[in-house]
Design an enzyme around this catalytic site. Structure first.
Site, PDB file in Angstrom:
ATOM      1  N   SER A 195      45.583 -28.244 -41.790  1.00 28.77           N
ATOM      2  CA  SER A 195      44.784 -28.987 -42.767  1.00 28.77           C
ATOM      3  C   SER A 195      44.908 -28.376 -44.156  1.00 28.77           C
ATOM      4  O   SER A 195      44.995 -29.094 -45.155  1.00 28.77           O
ATOM      5  CB  SER A 195      43.322 -29.033 -42.335  1.00 28.77           C
ATOM      6  OG  SER A 195      42.756 -27.748 -42.398  1.00 28.77           O
ATOM      7  N   ARG A 199      46.545 -30.832 -46.845  1.00 28.75           N
ATOM      8  CA  ARG A 199      45.637 -31.316 -47.887  1.00 28.75           C
ATOM      9  C   ARG A 199      46.254 -31.114 -49.262  1.00 28.75           C
ATOM     10  O   ARG A 199      46.313 -32.028 -50.081  1.00 28.75           O
ATOM     11  CB  ARG A 199      44.300 -30.578 -47.818  1.00 28.75           C
ATOM     12  CG  ARG A 199      43.300 -31.065 -48.852  1.00 28.75           C
ATOM     13  CD  ARG A 199      42.006 -30.292 -48.831  1.00 28.75           C
ATOM     14  NE  ARG A 199      41.382 -30.312 -47.508  1.00 28.75           N
ATOM     15  CZ  ARG A 199      41.282 -29.283 -46.710  1.00 28.75           C
ATOM     16  NH1 ARG A 199      41.770 -28.120 -47.090  1.00 28.75           N
ATOM     17  NH2 ARG A 199      40.713 -29.388 -45.536  1.00 28.75           N
ATOM     18  N   ASN A 203      47.778 -34.269 -51.537  1.00 29.75           N
ATOM     19  CA  ASN A 203      47.217 -34.568 -52.850  1.00 29.75           C
ATOM     20  C   ASN A 203      48.275 -34.542 -53.939  1.00 29.75           C
ATOM     21  O   ASN A 203      48.346 -35.433 -54.779  1.00 29.75           O
ATOM     22  CB  ASN A 203      46.108 -33.571 -53.183  1.00 29.75           C
ATOM     23  CG  ASN A 203      44.767 -34.053 -52.695  1.00 29.75           C
ATOM     24  OD1 ASN A 203      44.164 -34.917 -53.304  1.00 29.75           O
ATOM     25  ND2 ASN A 203      44.333 -33.527 -51.566  1.00 29.75           N
TER      26      ASN A 203
END
Lengths: 260, 156
Positions: A195, A199, A203
């Protein structure tokens, strides 16, 4: 992938070209030179700046550079002290490094999207992907390092016996549920680095992609769209760096705490 | 978009960065920060202490002032008392002296009166004698009557 990029033309070709790293080698042994180069340069920049500030550090009234650096130190130290209650020489410098390095990675996103690749192509470099955090290798390198530290500290603080016990009997303290606990903990531990890495990658990759799409629009529309997006992106890049740092601190502090 | 050996390169870079920051950057800057914090705290403490000392000194000065005032008023009272005493004393002594002087003068006057009385008596006696002499010269012997004259004059 490279051959595809050559084949495709137009908008798709433009995007694929921008997303193709400059690489040498085959298969697993491929090296993304642009990622390695830019992250090293940015890391060097960060280290040089802070080292200079450290060399000139005085206890008198601080100058502008020292003030900024001290602000960063205080900021990171506050974050660390807020969530980490153990005593570690590593964790604060680690948090500072992560925050600054990831921020600089992300900051590359704010350069005009075609500027550096264009300069590169003049110099004879066919592909150039300037934002290291749009490379999974860069984000996973960070998160896997953090994961290794999590495991290391779990073993160091709790010991092999207690750590194994925690994996087997937490969260459900019954011998019948051991397999279930193992599965749960396995997922929990594995989710952390994945994660973290995805992440950040997601992004920045998405942000970069939107810059590319804007760049494909007619020239008169581009500033109207790319300016607000860039301004919004300032928030995103800082936030992502911050999140990465804080989660690292939290994970490591969890590793330091005794099991419930 | 695949995971490859770049990952290892990045990890190595990352490890080097952390090592460098941990070794050469963080401790130095943090120590400087702590040092400055300590300095500021010390300065603040010193300022507070100074203020406290000022308060203490003021209190002390007030106390001293009060004692001095008390003492001075005491001194003034004492001096007044003493002055009163002196005045009283001098009044008394002056009165005594006056009385004495008056007495002396009176005595002298008495004495002088006595003296002049004596002189007058003697002169009167002498005059009387002379007169008597002159009266008697013609009539009686001077020696015969001398005894009688003296007897009378002593009785005066």
């Amino acid at each position: 992938m490279a051959t595809e990029a050559h084949a495709a033309e137009g908008a798709t070709g433009y995007i694929i070209h921008h997303l193709t790293p400059l690489s040498v080698g085959e298969g697993f042994w491929t090296l993304h030179l642009d990622t390695l180069f830019f992250s090293a340069v940015l890391g060097g920049l960060f280290v040089w700046f802070f080292k200079k500030a450290a060399d000139n550090a005085t206890t008198e009234v601080p100058g502008l550079v020292q003030n900024f650096v001290e602000m960063m130190i205080e900021f990171v130290d506050t974050q660390v002290k807020d969530s980490f209650h153990g005593n570690s020489k590593l964790i604060a410098p680690l948090a500072l490094t992560i925050f600054c390095w990831v921020f600089l990675f992300n900051f590359m996103d704010l350069f005009p999207i075609d500027l550096l690749p264009a300069i590169g192509s003049v110099m004879g470099i066919p592909y150039l992907r300037v934002v290291p955090s749009t490379d999974l290798n860069a984000t996973f390198a960070l998160s896997i390092s953090v994961f290794c530290l999590i495991i290391f500290y779990n073993l160091k603080i709790k010991g092999l016996w207690n750590f194994s016990k925690e994996l087997l009997f937490h969260p459900f303290n019954h011998w019948l549920l051991i397999p279930f606990n193992i599965l749960l903990n396995f997922v929990e531990y594995l989710a952390k680095p994945i994660s973290l890495a995805l992440r950040l990658f997601g992004n920045l990759y998405a942000g970069e992609l939107i810059f590319m799409l804007i760049a494909l629009l007619p020239a008169y529309l581009q500033p109207v769209l790319s300016l607000p997006w860039a301004i919004f992106h300032i928030l995103i890049i800082t936030l992502q760096a911050f999140i990465f740092m804080v989660l690292t601190i939290v994970y490591l502090s969890m590793a330091h705490e005794e099991s419930h | 978009m695949s995971i490859n050996i770049t990952l290892i390169g990045q990890i190595i870079t990352f490890a080097l960065l952390i090592w460098f920051v941990m070794e050469y950057v963080w401790p130095v800057l943090f120590a400087a920060l702590e040092e400055r914090k300590k300095k500021i705290a010390e300065g603040l403490a010193a300022a507070e202490k100074g203020q406290e000392e000022i308060l203490l000194a003021e209190k002390k000065a007030k106390g001293l002032l009060k004692t001095a005032k008390d003492q001075s008023s005491e001194i003034v009272t004492l001096a007044q008392k003493q002055a009163n005493e002196i005045v009283e004393e001098s009044k008394n002594s002056a009165k005594k002296e006056g009385d004495r002087l008056i007495l002396a003068a009176k005595a002298q006057i008495d004495q002088e009166i006595q003296q002049s009385k004596d002189t007058l008596r003697k002169q009167v006696a002498a005059l009387a004698v002379t007169a008597a002499e002159q009266i008697l010269t013609a009539e009686i012997d001077k020696n015969k009557h001398q005894e009688i004259v003296e007897k009378i004059s002593s009785r005066l």
